[in-house]
Design a protein around this motif. Structure first.
Motif, PDB file in Angstrom:
ATOM      1  N   THR A  58       0.892  -1.280   0.317  1.00  0.00           N
ATOM      2  CA  THR A  58       0.125  -0.038   0.025  1.00  0.00           C
ATOM      3  C   THR A  58       0.957   1.052  -0.158  1.00  0.00           C
ATOM      4  N   ASP A  59       0.333   2.635  -0.360  1.00  0.00           N
ATOM      5  CA  ASP A  59       0.722   3.559   0.056  1.00  0.00           C
ATOM      6  C   ASP A  59       0.653   4.198   1.326  1.00  0.00           C
ATOM      7  N   LYS A  60       1.373   5.343   1.309  1.00  0.00           N
ATOM      8  CA  LYS A  60       1.295   5.793   2.820  1.00  0.00           C
ATOM      9  C   LYS A  60      -0.411   6.091   3.189  1.00  0.00           C
ATOM     10  N   ASN A  61      -1.214   6.389   2.599  1.00  0.00           N
ATOM     11  CA  ASN A  61      -2.630   6.562   2.397  1.00  0.00           C
ATOM     12  C   ASN A  61      -3.125   5.538   3.077  1.00  0.00           C
ATOM     13  N   LEU A  62      -3.320   5.438   3.837  1.00  0.00           N
ATOM     14  CA  LEU A  62      -3.828   4.093   3.726  1.00  0.00           C
ATOM     15  C   LEU A  62      -5.629   4.068   4.551  1.00  0.00           C
ATOM     16  N   ARG A  63      -6.393   5.179   4.178  1.00  0.00           N
ATOM     17  CA  ARG A  63      -7.405   4.746   4.608  1.00  0.00           C
ATOM     18  C   ARG A  63      -7.658   4.797   3.764  1.00  0.00           C
ATOM     19  N   SER A  64      -8.023   4.925   2.254  1.00  0.00           N
ATOM     20  CA  SER A  64      -8.974   4.444   1.199  1.00  0.00           C
ATOM     21  C   SER A  64      -8.742   3.420   1.062  1.00  0.00           C
ATOM     22  N   THR A  65      -7.308   2.567   0.862  1.00  0.00           N
ATOM     23  CA  THR A  65      -7.577   1.486   0.666  1.00  0.00           C
ATOM     24  C   THR A  65      -8.541   0.647   1.407  1.00  0.00           C
ATOM     25  N   MET A  66      -8.095   0.397   3.374  1.00  0.00           N
ATOM     26  CA  MET A  66      -8.958  -0.140   3.946  1.00  0.00           C
ATOM     27  C   MET A  66     -10.058  -0.393   3.938  1.00  0.00           C
ATOM     28  N   ASP A  67     -10.600   1.180   3.862  1.00  0.00           N
ATOM     29  CA  ASP A  67     -12.176   1.318   3.057  1.00  0.00           C
ATOM     30  C   ASP A  67     -12.788   1.217   2.588  1.00  0.00           C
ATOM     31  N   HIS A  68     -12.045   0.570   1.383  1.00  0.00           N
ATOM     32  CA  HIS A  68     -12.936  -0.486   0.380  1.00  0.00           C
ATOM     33  C   HIS A  68     -12.172  -1.821  -0.044  1.00  0.00           C
ATOM     34  N   ILE A  69     -11.049  -1.550   0.190  1.00  0.00           N
ATOM     35  CA  ILE A  69     -10.693  -3.490   0.691  1.00  0.00           C
ATOM     36  C   ILE A  69     -11.095  -4.303   1.635  1.00  0.00           C
ATOM     37  N   GLY A  70     -11.208  -3.914   2.758  1.00  0.00           N
ATOM     38  CA  GLY A  70     -11.224  -4.331   4.228  1.00  0.00           C
ATOM     39  C   GLY A  70      -9.934  -5.541   4.034  1.00  0.00           C
ATOM     40  N   ASP A  71     -10.569  -6.713   4.081  1.00  0.00           N
ATOM     41  CA  ASP A  71     -10.345  -7.667   4.209  1.00  0.00           C
ATOM     42  C   ASP A  71     -10.462  -8.908   3.306  1.00  0.00           C
ATOM     43  N   GLY A  72     -10.809  -8.493   1.906  1.00  0.00           N
ATOM     44  CA  GLY A  72     -10.963  -8.791   0.910  1.00  0.00           C
ATOM     45  C   GLY A  72     -11.516  -9.358   1.080  1.00  0.00           C
ATOM     46  N   LYS A  73     -13.042  -9.603   1.471  1.00  0.00           N
ATOM     47  CA  LYS A  73     -14.289 -10.316   1.420  1.00  0.00           C
ATOM     48  C   LYS A  73     -14.983 -10.148   0.068  1.00  0.00           C
ATOM     49  N   ASN A  74     -14.642  -8.948  -0.622  1.00  0.00           N
ATOM     50  CA  ASN A  74     -15.522  -9.110  -1.933  1.00  0.00           C
ATOM     51  C   ASN A  74     -14.946 -10.185  -2.736  1.00  0.00           C
ATOM     52  N   TRP A  75     -13.883 -10.482  -3.157  1.00  0.00           N
ATOM     53  CA  TRP A  75     -12.893 -10.756  -3.547  1.00  0.00           C
ATOM     54  C   TRP A  75     -12.949 -12.381  -3.182  1.00  0.00           C
ATOM     55  N   GLU A  76     -13.902 -13.068  -2.194  1.00  0.00           N
ATOM     56  CA  GLU A  76     -13.282 -13.985  -1.721  1.00  0.00           C
ATOM     57  C   GLU A  76     -12.045 -14.115  -0.895  1.00  0.00           C
ATOM     58  N   LEU A  77     -11.424 -13.093  -0.276  1.00  0.00           N
ATOM     59  CA  LEU A  77      -9.545 -13.275  -0.064  1.00  0.00           C
ATOM     60  C   LEU A  77      -9.605 -13.297   1.984  1.00  0.00           C
ATOM     61  N   ASN A  78     -10.882 -13.209   2.370  1.00  0.00           N
ATOM     62  CA  ASN A  78     -11.025 -13.796   3.728  1.00  0.00           C
ATOM     63  C   ASN A  78     -10.248 -14.974   4.195  1.00  0.00           C
ATOM     64  N   ARG A  79      -9.574 -15.274   3.665  1.00  0.00           N
ATOM     65  CA  ARG A  79      -9.088 -17.058   4.670  1.00  0.00           C
ATOM     66  C   ARG A  79      -8.564 -16.851   5.566  1.00  0.00           C
ATOM     67  N   ARG A  80      -8.807 -18.092   6.288  1.00  0.00           N
ATOM     68  CA  ARG A  80      -8.489 -18.146   7.744  1.00  0.00           C
ATOM     69  C   ARG A  80      -6.906 -18.623   6.904  1.00  0.00           C
ATOM     70  N   VAL A  81      -7.118 -19.515   5.784  1.00  0.00           N
ATOM     71  CA  VAL A  81      -5.034 -20.089   4.889  1.00  0.00           C
ATOM     72  C   VAL A  81      -4.861 -18.760   4.057  1.00  0.00           C
ATOM     73  N   GLY A  82      -4.492 -18.342   3.918  1.00  0.00           N
ATOM     74  CA  GLY A  82      -3.720 -17.973   2.631  1.00  0.00           C
ATOM     75  C   GLY A  82      -4.476 -16.493   2.562  1.00  0.00           C
ATOM     76  N   GLY A  83      -5.581 -16.197   1.733  1.00  0.00           N
ATOM     77  CA  GLY A  83      -6.338 -14.983   1.940  1.00  0.00           C
ATOM     78  C   GLY A  83      -5.404 -13.408   2.063  1.00  0.00           C
ATOM     79  N   LEU A  84      -5.833 -12.528   1.689  1.00  0.00           N
ATOM     80  CA  LEU A  84      -5.054 -11.293   1.826  1.00  0.00           C
ATOM     81  C   LEU A  84      -4.099 -10.659   2.993  1.00  0.00           C
ATOM     82  N   MET A  85      -3.171 -10.294   2.220  1.00  0.00           N
ATOM     83  CA  MET A  85      -2.224  -9.051   3.429  1.00  0.00           C
ATOM     84  C   MET A  85      -1.956  -8.034   2.907  1.00  0.00           C
ATOM     85  N   ILE A  86      -2.586  -7.180   3.929  1.00  0.00           N
ATOM     86  CA  ILE A  86      -2.252  -5.525   3.189  1.00  0.00           C
ATOM     87  C   ILE A  86      -0.808  -5.278   3.843  1.00  0.00           C
ATOM     88  N   ASN A  87       0.015  -4.785   3.118  1.00  0.00           N
ATOM     89  CA  ASN A  87       0.764  -4.099   3.914  1.00  0.00           C
ATOM     90  C   ASN A  87       1.710  -3.225   3.352  1.00  0.00           C
TER      91      ASN A  87
END
Length: 377
Positions: A58-87
């Protein structure tokens, strides 16, 4: 594709290139096509090819990223194993770290991953890369790395200063360069590559130790002890690097063929869902050749424009060749031509704004533009 993990990074981001549009958001979070964000294309393409372990830088302006993407649920990436990691971004004494330095800081993450291959993509290259076919090719060719490219006609110079792949007389890739306009037909780097994970890790270590390159594409061709294969893409590609290319790429969506290729062919594009009513078209309104999202109210006229969610265009207002972000409000009898209005922008009645295709007029987020002559009467 269990043996492939994905990495998303906008490696050439320059905030100044977008005027005020990136004051509060990174480039990959720019609104696109009426209801989407640029990042949606990379995330959706990765999901459509069943890649479940994804790292987003991510960029230093994190708020818009977190608000839109969150845990990745809309892309089925909110998983216990693997999934989305935001760095979050890696900083050094000079500010933002280079691409190589950024990846190097995540070395343990790559080393611990069970996958043996890494798919790396820049979200500002909007396309539907055939990841599965490319993955088969790198394995079939027994290569260490695969680079996506697209052969394009650049007679108008739209791709000046973009990365290209240079070939020798036998058709073998010899290095990565920069398009200076000396050739009409160019082999444009298509923003993605696949590497064996162990090669990727060794490449990062070697490049950091020898300080031979700042970006991965350059480092790849300087790391001579590996076999590189190429994958020529035939998919439509929109490359966004500044305000002009951002405006043009949005306007290109008014071409039905381009729109269908990007949004419907080879898998759907997913985004954050919002429940809003249909747009209301009042008596006397007129809309031609435009993309209009839901939740708005149209009383005036709209031509060749992109209208996002919740926009209000009041009576006798005329919008031409413009992009209006979410919740914009255009006053009565105002005229806009070649403009980009950021989220929550407003104009009073009788405001005239005009830019041009190379340099559209841009407002700041939440800006109010008044016609002072009208109010003084």
């Amino acid at each position: 594709m269990k043996d492939l993990m994905a990495l998303i990074y906008s490696s050439k981001y320059d905030q100044k290139a977008y005027q005020s549009l990136c004051d509060t958001r990174p480039d990959y979070m720019l609104p696109f096509g009426g209801r989407y964000r640029i990042i949606d294309f990379s995330l959706s393409n990765i999901t459509n090819y069943n890649i479940s372990k994804v790292l987003l830088y991510t960029d230093k302006n994190l708020r818009s990223t977190m608000d839109h993407i969150g845990d990745g649920k809309n892309w089925e990436l909110n998983r216990r194993v693997g999934g989305l990691m935001i760095n979050p971004p890696q900083l050094d004494r000079k500010g933002i770290a280079s691409e190589i330095e950024t990846y190097y800081e995540s070395l343990k993450y790559f080393a611990d991953a069970k996958q043996n291959y890494v798919y790396i993509t820049n979200p500002m290259y909007i396309t539907k890369s055939d990841i599965s076919d490319a993955f088969e090719k790198i394995q079939k060719d027994d290569a260490d790395a695969l680079v996506f490219f697209k052969r394009v006609n650049d007679e108008n110079g739209d791709r000046i200063n973009q990365d290209i792949i240079n070939f020798d007389e036998n058709g073998n890739a010899i290095n990565a360069g920069v398009n200076l306009g000396s050739s009409t037909i160019i082999n444009l780097f298509a923003g993605s590559m696949i590497l064996k994970k162990n090669v990727f890790i060794n490449l990062l270590r070697f490049t950091m130790e020898k300080s031979t390159a700042d970006n991965l594409l350059e480092a790849l061709f300087k790391f001579r002890d590996i076999k590189i294969t190429l994958y020529e893409s035939n998919k439509h590609l929109e490359l966004i690097s500044d305000l002009t290319s951002y405006y043009k790429s949005n306007m290109n969506l008014l071409d039905k063929k381009i729109f269908n290729e990007l949004f419907y062919e080879d898998g759907m594009v997913y985004t954050k869902s919002k429940d809003e009513p249909s747009t209301i078209y009042k008596t006397g309104s007129k809309v031609e050749n435009s993309l209009v999202a839901n939740g708005g109210i149209i009383e005036g006229e709209v031509y060749n424009s992109i209208i996002f969610r919740g926009v209000r265009i009041r009576k006798d207002a005329v919008i031409r060749n413009s992009i209006l972000f979410q919740e914009s409000d255009i006053g009565e009898s105002s005229i806009l031509n070649n403009c980009i209005l950021d989220k929550n922008s407003q104009t009073t009645a009788h405001v005239n704004l005009a830019g041009n295709r190379a340099n559209p007029y841009v407002t700041k987020k939440g800006e109010l533009i008044k016609d002072y002559d009208y109010f003084e009467k």
